[in-house]
Design an enzyme around this catalytic site. Sequence first.
Site, PDB file in Angstrom:
ATOM      1  N   GLY A   1       9.974  59.340  75.513  1.00 38.15           N
ATOM      2  CA  GLY A   1       9.806  60.748  75.849  1.00 38.15           C
ATOM      3  C   GLY A   1       9.122  61.330  76.829  1.00 38.15           C
TER       4      GLY A   1
ATOM      5  CD  GLU B   1      10.475  53.429  69.825  1.00 36.06           C
ATOM      6  OE1 GLU B   1      10.952  54.736  69.750  1.00 36.06           O
ATOM      7  OE2 GLU B   1      10.596  52.912  68.810  1.00 36.06           O
ATOM      8  N   PRO B   2       9.255  53.974  75.706  1.00 38.23           N
ATOM      9  CG  PRO B   2       8.007  52.919  77.566  1.00 38.23           C
ATOM     10  CD  PRO B   2       8.317  52.989  75.985  1.00 38.23           C
TER      11      PRO B   2
ATOM     12  NE  ARG C   1      19.889  62.676  81.994  1.00 37.45           N
ATOM     13  CZ  ARG C   1      19.125  63.227  82.903  1.00 37.45           C
ATOM     14  NH1 ARG C   1      19.439  63.349  84.050  1.00 37.45           N
ATOM     15  NH2 ARG C   1      18.503  64.390  82.318  1.00 37.45           N
TER      16      ARG C   1
ATOM     17  CE1 TYR D   1      21.531  65.273  77.428  1.00 38.88           C
ATOM     18  CE2 TYR D   1      20.293  65.304  79.580  1.00 38.88           C
ATOM     19  CZ  TYR D   1      20.718  64.745  78.550  1.00 38.88           C
ATOM     20  OH  TYR D   1      20.790  63.364  78.417  1.00 38.88           O
TER      21      TYR D   1
ATOM     22  CB  CYS E   1      40.867  66.769  84.908  1.00 39.43           C
ATOM     23  SG  CYS E   1      41.621  66.086  86.314  1.00 39.43           S
ATOM     24  CD  GLU E   2      36.216  68.671  80.768  1.00 42.99           C
ATOM     25  OE1 GLU E   2      35.666  69.849  80.779  1.00 42.99           O
ATOM     26  OE2 GLU E   2      37.249  68.605  80.146  1.00 42.99           O
TER      27      GLU E   2
ATOM     28  CE1 TYR F   1      18.647  57.347  76.959  1.00 44.00           C
ATOM     29  CE2 TYR F   1      17.010  58.501  78.619  1.00 44.00           C
ATOM     30  CZ  TYR F   1      17.477  58.001  77.398  1.00 44.00           C
ATOM     31  OH  TYR F   1      16.116  57.315  76.602  1.00 44.00           O
TER      32      TYR F   1
HETATM   33  N1  PLP Z   1      12.819  56.358  70.987  1.00 39.24           N
HETATM   34  C1  PLP Z   1      13.879  56.742  70.279  1.00 39.24           C
HETATM   35  C2  PLP Z   1      13.844  56.704  68.972  1.00 39.24           C
HETATM   36  C3  PLP Z   1      14.718  57.602  71.137  1.00 39.24           C
HETATM   37  O1  PLP Z   1      15.435  58.150  70.514  1.00 39.24           O
HETATM   38  C4  PLP Z   1      14.632  57.809  72.442  1.00 39.24           C
HETATM   39  C5  PLP Z   1      15.605  58.663  73.243  1.00 39.24           C
HETATM   40  O2  PLP Z   1      16.352  59.199  72.978  1.00 39.24           O
HETATM   41  C6  PLP Z   1      13.791  56.990  73.234  1.00 39.24           C
HETATM   42  C7  PLP Z   1      12.844  56.456  72.366  1.00 39.24           C
HETATM   43  C8  PLP Z   1      13.504  57.140  74.618  1.00 39.24           C
HETATM   44  O3  PLP Z   1      13.165  58.063  75.470  1.00 39.24           O
HETATM   45  P1  PLP Z   1      12.912  58.380  76.754  1.00 39.24           P
HETATM   46  O4  PLP Z   1      13.899  57.740  77.464  1.00 39.24           O
HETATM   47  O5  PLP Z   1      12.893  59.790  76.963  1.00 39.24           O
HETATM   48  O6  PLP Z   1      11.470  57.745  76.807  1.00 39.24           O
END
Ligand code: PLP
Length: 443
Positions: free
Chosen positions: A248, A291-292, A331, A335, A362-363, A391
């Site tokens: 995140g 978990e980046p 994206r 959002y 076509c949106e 993403y």
């Molecule tokens: N870990 C989990 C469980 C997630 O759901 C996500 C993203 O959806 C991430 C890590 C990675 O998030 P980010 O890409 O924002 O670092």
Amino acid sequence: MRLRGTSRINERGHLEIGGCDVTELARVYGTPLYIYDEALIRQKCREFVDAFRSSGVPFQVAYASKAFCTMAMCRVVAEEGLSLDVVSEGELYTALRAGFPPERIHFHGNNKSPDEIDMAVGARVGCFVVDNFYEMEVLCDVARRRGVKVRVLLRVAPGVEAHTHEYVMTGQTDTKFGFDLESGAADRALEEAARMETMEVVGVHAHIGSQIFETAGFRATAEKLGQLAARARERTGVTFSVVNVGGGFGIRYTEEDRPLAVSDYIRAVTDAVRTAFGRIEGYPLPEVWVEPGRSVVGEAGTALYTIGSWKEIPGIRRYVAVDGGMADNPRPALYGARYEAILANRANEPADTVVTVAGKCCESGDMLIRDCRLPDPRPGDLLAVFCSGAYQYSMASNYNRLRRPAVVFVRDGAADVVVKRETLDDVVGNDVLPERLKGRGPA
Ligand code: PLP
């Protein structure tokens, strides 16, 4: 315009990434094209590892492969010594085919199927991040049948609201992910898991959202996980050796975004875990896992399009359309994501014209960038959209039967295709025309 990593404007006024002239990449590989600056990906991986090393806290950095998952990406991440977060058989298969060490794979997901669980147990992945009671049951059955004990982290919804877009907020109580703290589900899940002979509970996990610019959410999460750890030890005797605070960490899509440096995020996270767990008497400091996803690949990716048609609505706006759109980047439609872009073939010219960049789907909502400043764009110009690494390709679809783009990794003046552009035959490749529909009527 802020150029990232190895990007620069060369003597010909062209955008260059990884020593490759982007106009040349377009000529050779076509557009839309996703270009990844491999050196920048590696630099980001190292920023996370270095930040943890200087914190002195034991750690694992798992790249969240959902951000961008290809075999080449898995190899780069493996070479950089990171672990990998996967959420489906497809991501797991990609990692295994790339030779990613299974013991460094963490299996996530809110609805892992029995087959996916079986595949992951069979592959001996490093751990499962268990999301719900149903999964716990299935995992237990599979482990028993295979005669193994699996390492698990329990995913908790900590009731923390990250200040970010509603669609990427996941830490609040009302979320589809994880066991919530508020109702006591997380405590019950830990008690249940601790009783299971087929499971070794190594810790807990919480991911509160994406594109986060503040540290308060991580601190609040660590506090709540610390309290949960204290209760769990008392009730079950289990001591967490791992606290995973998810990903995140925000990045700069536009000048208005104000992310922290990776080292600041990691210092905040490690301090928060140290403080929260230091308060529990005699509790050993757990390993801190993160978990980046976006912060590893987001800024390293550039989406390259060719500009085609345009239209002017007097007094309202000028549209220019590109040869991709929501099919390769949903994206903005999902959002309201915002981007910055330049003309890669006229990068030195003054950006004196305001246009809205539309996709070709076509949106009406298929808009890539509203109010984008460019040097009077014309058909044939190349639009480079920065910060396109996360993403986008991983969320790409064949909407309108567009072909998914090619992806290249560039480095030291060389470009390697890591995903081929789909062909028209790929587009119809899985279609089946039943016998009864063949050869009737005009074909
Ligand atoms: N870990 C989990 C469980 C997630 O759901 C996500 C993203 O959806 C991430 C890590 C990675 O998030 P980010 O890409 O924002 O670092």
